[in-house]
Write an enzyme that holds these catalytic residues in place. Structure first.
Site, PDB file in Angstrom:
ATOM      1  N   ASP A  70       0.813  -1.216   0.000  1.00  0.00           N
ATOM      2  CA  ASP A  70       0.000   0.000   0.000  1.00  0.00           C
ATOM      3  C   ASP A  70       0.841   1.257   0.000  1.00  0.00           C
ATOM      4  O   ASP A  70       1.883   1.321   0.631  1.00  0.00           O
ATOM      5  CB  ASP A  70      -0.874   0.059   1.262  1.00  0.00           C
ATOM      6  CG  ASP A  70      -2.127  -0.751   1.112  1.00  0.00           C
ATOM      7  OD1 ASP A  70      -2.192  -1.525   0.144  1.00  0.00           O
ATOM      8  OD2 ASP A  70      -3.011  -0.608   1.958  1.00  0.00           O
ATOM      9  N   ARG A 464      -5.674   9.981  55.337  1.00  0.00           N
ATOM     10  CA  ARG A 464      -6.167   9.234  56.497  1.00  0.00           C
ATOM     11  C   ARG A 464      -5.098   9.213  57.598  1.00  0.00           C
ATOM     12  O   ARG A 464      -4.872   8.196  58.243  1.00  0.00           O
ATOM     13  CB  ARG A 464      -6.537   7.803  56.092  1.00  0.00           C
ATOM     14  CG  ARG A 464      -7.708   7.253  56.874  1.00  0.00           C
ATOM     15  CD  ARG A 464      -7.845   5.758  56.659  1.00  0.00           C
ATOM     16  NE  ARG A 464      -9.080   5.251  57.220  1.00  0.00           N
ATOM     17  CZ  ARG A 464      -9.291   3.994  57.568  1.00  0.00           C
ATOM     18  NH1 ARG A 464      -8.359   3.098  57.406  1.00  0.00           N
ATOM     19  NH2 ARG A 464     -10.432   3.617  58.062  1.00  0.00           N
ATOM     20  N   LYS A 497      -6.878 -10.147  55.854  1.00  0.00           N
ATOM     21  CA  LYS A 497      -7.358  -9.102  54.951  1.00  0.00           C
ATOM     22  C   LYS A 497      -6.221  -8.092  54.839  1.00  0.00           C
ATOM     23  O   LYS A 497      -5.872  -7.434  55.819  1.00  0.00           O
ATOM     24  CB  LYS A 497      -8.619  -8.452  55.536  1.00  0.00           C
ATOM     25  CG  LYS A 497      -9.204  -7.320  54.694  1.00  0.00           C
ATOM     26  CD  LYS A 497     -10.526  -6.853  55.312  1.00  0.00           C
ATOM     27  CE  LYS A 497     -11.066  -5.584  54.694  1.00  0.00           C
ATOM     28  NZ  LYS A 497     -12.238  -5.067  55.432  1.00  0.00           N
ATOM     29  N   ASP A 499      -4.998  -4.797  53.590  1.00  0.00           N
ATOM     30  CA  ASP A 499      -5.598  -3.539  53.143  1.00  0.00           C
ATOM     31  C   ASP A 499      -4.514  -2.573  52.675  1.00  0.00           C
ATOM     32  O   ASP A 499      -3.326  -2.722  53.000  1.00  0.00           O
ATOM     33  CB  ASP A 499      -6.389  -2.944  54.318  1.00  0.00           C
ATOM     34  CG  ASP A 499      -7.543  -2.072  53.864  1.00  0.00           C
ATOM     35  OD1 ASP A 499      -7.558  -1.634  52.706  1.00  0.00           O
ATOM     36  OD2 ASP A 499      -8.443  -1.811  54.698  1.00  0.00           O
ATOM     37  N   ASN A 501      -4.705   1.700  52.125  1.00  0.00           N
ATOM     38  CA  ASN A 501      -5.724   2.747  52.142  1.00  0.00           C
ATOM     39  C   ASN A 501      -5.317   4.130  51.660  1.00  0.00           C
ATOM     40  O   ASN A 501      -6.004   5.100  51.944  1.00  0.00           O
ATOM     41  CB  ASN A 501      -6.303   2.863  53.558  1.00  0.00           C
ATOM     42  CG  ASN A 501      -7.352   1.790  53.805  1.00  0.00           C
ATOM     43  OD1 ASN A 501      -8.148   1.490  52.927  1.00  0.00           O
ATOM     44  ND2 ASN A 501      -7.344   1.201  54.982  1.00  0.00           N
ATOM     45  N   ASP A 569     -16.121  -0.649  49.495  1.00  0.00           N
ATOM     46  CA  ASP A 569     -16.612  -0.304  50.831  1.00  0.00           C
ATOM     47  C   ASP A 569     -18.101   0.005  50.797  1.00  0.00           C
ATOM     48  O   ASP A 569     -18.709   0.209  51.846  1.00  0.00           O
ATOM     49  CB  ASP A 569     -15.853   0.911  51.379  1.00  0.00           C
ATOM     50  CG  ASP A 569     -14.539   0.495  52.023  1.00  0.00           C
ATOM     51  OD1 ASP A 569     -14.368  -0.708  52.279  1.00  0.00           O
ATOM     52  OD2 ASP A 569     -13.694   1.372  52.263  1.00  0.00           O
TER      53      ASP A 569
END
Ligand code: GLA
Length: 749
Positions: A70, A464, A497, A499, A501, A569
């Site tokens: 092409d 936090r 668990k 986490d 954050n 959450d």
């Protein structure tokens, strides 16, 4: 099957005032599994071009798909308009600086400050199965895995002789799934340092742009909302720049044909097995062609590669579906359940847990926890998970992260007495950690302020009231691991668990040299992987659930270590319909942490029936997140029935095929979905009325995935009909009142 085919392409070009005939030899390397084909071509000059990806194509010569003849292709021996050539070609692994102005996969900077790269083909090799992804000095790079008879791998090596780098592109095609995985590894073969400014995992090109792009976007408590947009000229992208895969955008994108629905049309799905900054980008060029690239986000990325060193890009999973978006999702689900998730919980039903977070927040002591456990065990709940607040001096979210020692003011005598009592109830015990964090108000931070990610002399941004630990530093990892180990060895903890954050900011490390500071984003993620790998290797019985302010790290990298992830959450049953729908676009139901919580819901204030909360949580791992001693007697009494339902239907939900039958993003009035056993012997259907309207007849919802020729009994009504009738005629389902759910069980007779 991996095959090689050589052919000669001949064409006529107007060159310097006359027609000239050019011909060159091209080699097509292709991977076929009978269902899909992936092919690339090597030109005589050594360019590696994308040739084809999609449903299986004939075994004849497909080199013409590279469109070498092409306009304005300028072949070997005719350097006159090469710039036009490069800006137009479908490269397998595009680089920058030599005339392709679209998004590259690789950008390098040499010692002289020059940045250009021209990769040419060197060799390829093929093998059965799938090798692990490797990088010197890195112990664990998550990726899908396969046995020798389950996949084939092609490794193509390219080289840039100017900067002396080699790039290995690894492609694996699964034999029974419409999946190709890709990765790229750069090796410095020279004597000088180079800098990798960008290393993406892969690129796919199409010579059209008739696609919609689907992405999963959101925020805290509103993760993975589905958005679908038409491709347009220029770039469209989603990314993370936060150091985690993020609430805002998931490392997932799909390009789907404009007619694609759940059941019909084409879908090309892409998912990165990575938990940090990512970029997924499409670029439609002026000729209407589409390039899609995905990998680690080049944003603020720079990696020093000394002689002999290597850098490996995370795995890009590519799924092709000719059976709509639903077909794409089911392939991702099959792949991740069988070839990504590892460990002893991979194929097991997970224990029904009760987590105290929404039940008590920080306000608990051992008696309160024990009483919750006792009341829960009486209802048949199997595991108590003690969430945030059990360590240090933590009575609020403003201190003690990093001090992973039991708060004996709350839990007198430490963890063991409590765990032993809970075990004596016949319950397992699980514990929350946030191992990547440190509070400014913590003994750890006071002893080692230099262990937090920071730029010395600059204020550190809190989120936090916490900082992020520098996981690129092995000393930090070692210390945190020793703390976790001490806790795990002190009592019978069977679940964690994990986490995370907050996002990263002021990204600097006191332990990395000046020249390697920009590597911290990626080294952080590799450090997290190393620790998770160590944990799951040393404690193989442990059930690990990942979490990141809900679902900010719901990605395939995390699924390599944990078979389940806390989805959001937001535990409101109605909000969860959208969140779980969006999550299921790429990730299987078996991985979605989903709990029944108390009402009014703590995230959104809505009140929904207890039964509906149960039916919605059944779509995931199932559990409770409330103080079972404080809910109504009626709700408490409903728990054994919900658990029985979970036990009965979880095998289909966990291992079967999922069909999304409603779509709240398009129709807010209801949602519905079903799971069909792999042998199509039974199915479990759920309907939730969301917004009822007056004078509306009950709905007729078409079932999916049944065997058309078998008869199925609706166990709830006794009706027996052929699968084809249930699928073309549907079930009539109505529910009076908003937020009411109905489930149905179909068994083949
Ligand atoms: C995050 C998690 C919650 C809970 C809290 C505890 O927000 O997503 O499930 O564990 O932290 O602080």
């Amino acid at each position: 099957m991996i095959t090689e085919k050589k052919s000669t392409v001949t064409y006529v070009k107007w060159d310097r005032g006359a027609n000239r005939e050019f011909s060159e030899e091209v080699t097509v390397l292709r991977m076929d599994n009978g269902s899909i084909t992936y092919a690339m071509g090597i030109t005589e000059e050594g360019y590696l071009l994308h040739c084809y990806y999609g449903p299986a194509i004939g075994s004849d010569d497909i080199s013409y798909l590279m469109r070498l003849a092409d306009y304005p292709y300028t072949p070997n021996g005719n350097n006159r308009d090469r710039l036009l050539f490069l800006g137009d070609r479908p490269f397998e692994f595009p680089c920058h600086g030599i005339g392709d102005y679209r998004e590259p996969c690789l950008m390098v900077l040499d010692e002289d400050g020059m940045s250009a790269c021209d990769l040419r083909f060197v060799s390829y090799r093929k093998m059965k199965g799938k090798p692990e992804l490797k990088q010197k000095g890195v112990s664990c790079i998550p990726a899908t895995y396969a046995k020798p008879d389950e996949a084939e791998t092609l490794v193509v090596t390219l080289e840039d002789s100017h900067c002396d780098i080699a790039v290995e592109l690894t492609y694996t095609m699964f034999t029974k799934l419409n999946v190709v995985t890709r990765s790229a590894r750069v090796v410095n073969r020279g004597y000088h340092d180079i800098r990798i400014q960008r290393l993406l995992s892969g690129c796919v090109e199409w010579d059209h742009s008739n696609f919609d792009m689907i992405t999963l976007n959101g925020a805290w408590a509103r993760e993975r909302a589905v958005e679908r947009c038409r491709l347009h000229s220029g770039k469209q992208s989603v990314e993370s720049t936060r150091g985690i895969s993020s609430h805002q955008h998931n490392p997932f994108a799909a390009l789907v044909s404009r007619d694609a629905s759940e059941e019909v049309g084409e879908a090309y799905g892409f998912n990165l097995v990575y938990s940090g900054n990512f970029l997924a980008e499409t670029e439609v060029s002026t000729n209407g062609f589409t390039r899609f690239v995905m990998g680690i986000n080049p944003y603020d990325f720079s990696w020093l590669l000394r002689p002999e060193e290597d850098l490996t890009a995370p795995e890009l999973v590519m799924v092709y579906s000719g059976a709509g978006i639903g077909g794409m999702s089911r392939t991702f689900h099959d792949l991740y359940r069988a070839h990504l998730i590892r460990g002893q919980w991979k194929e097991k039903m997970r224990p029904v847990l009760i987590n105290n977070w929404e039940g008590t927040y920080f306000n608990f002591d051992e008696e309160k926890i024990y009483n919750i456990a006792k009341a829960a065990s009486e209802q048949g709940i199997e595991m108590l998970v003690l969430d945030d607040g059990w360590f240090g001096k933590r009575n609020y979210d403003d201190c003690s992260l990093g001090d992973w020692v039991v708060n004996e003011e709350k839990l007198k005598g430490g963890l063991k007495p409590l765990v032993d009592r809970i075990n004596a109830l016949g319950m397992k015990f699980g514990l929350w950690f946030e191992p990547e964090m440190v509070s400014p108000d913590s003994d750890l931070y006071r002893a080692h302020p230099e262990w937090a990610i920071q730029i010395i002399g600059r204020d550190m941004t809190q989120a936090r009231e916490q900082y992020v630990l520098d996981y690129s530093n092995p000393e930090v990892r070692e210390f945190i691991y020793s703390e976790i180990r001490a806790i795990l060895d002190s009592a019978n903890v069977e679940y964690i668990k994990w986490d995370m954050n907050r996002a990263l900011s002021e990204v600097g490390s006191t332990s990395l040299p000046r020249k390697r500071q920009r590597e911290l984003w990626h080294r952080y993620v590799l450090g997290v992987y190393e620790l998770m790998n160590r944990l799951t290797t040393d404690y193989p019985h442990l059930l690990l659930e990942n979490c990141s302010s809900g679902g900010a790290r719901f990605d395939a990298g995390m699924l390599y270590f944990s078979p389940q992830i806390w989805t959001s959450d937001d535990t409101d049953a109605i909000e969860r319909l959208k969140i779980q729908y969006g999550t299921s676009i790429c990730y299987p139901a078996s991985t979605m942490g989903a709990h029944v919580s108390d009402c009014p819901n703590h995230a959104i204030g809505r009140t929904t029936p207890f039964a509906t909360r149960g039916d919605v949580a059944l779509m995931g791992t199932f559990g409770y997140e409330l103080d079972v001693t404080r809910i109504s007697e009626e709700d408490r009494k409903a728990i054994p029935g919900q658990i029985a339902k979970f036990k009965k239907f979880n095998p289909i939900i966990r291992t079967g095929d999922m069909y999304r039958l409603g779509n709240l993003f398009e129709d807010e009035s209801f949602d519905a979905w079903m799971f069909v056993a792999k042998d199509r012997s039974e199915a479990f259907f759920t309907f939730v009325q969301v917004l009822n309207h007056p004078s509306m007849p009950a709905r007729r919802i078409l079932l999916r995935g049944l065997d058309p020729d078998r008869s199925y009994r609706n166990e709830d009504t006794g009706e027996i009909r052929l699968g084809v009738t249930w699928m073309r005629g549907g079930v009539i389902v109505g529910a009076f009142g908003d937020f009411v759910s109905k489930t149905m069980h179909f068994t083949a007779v």
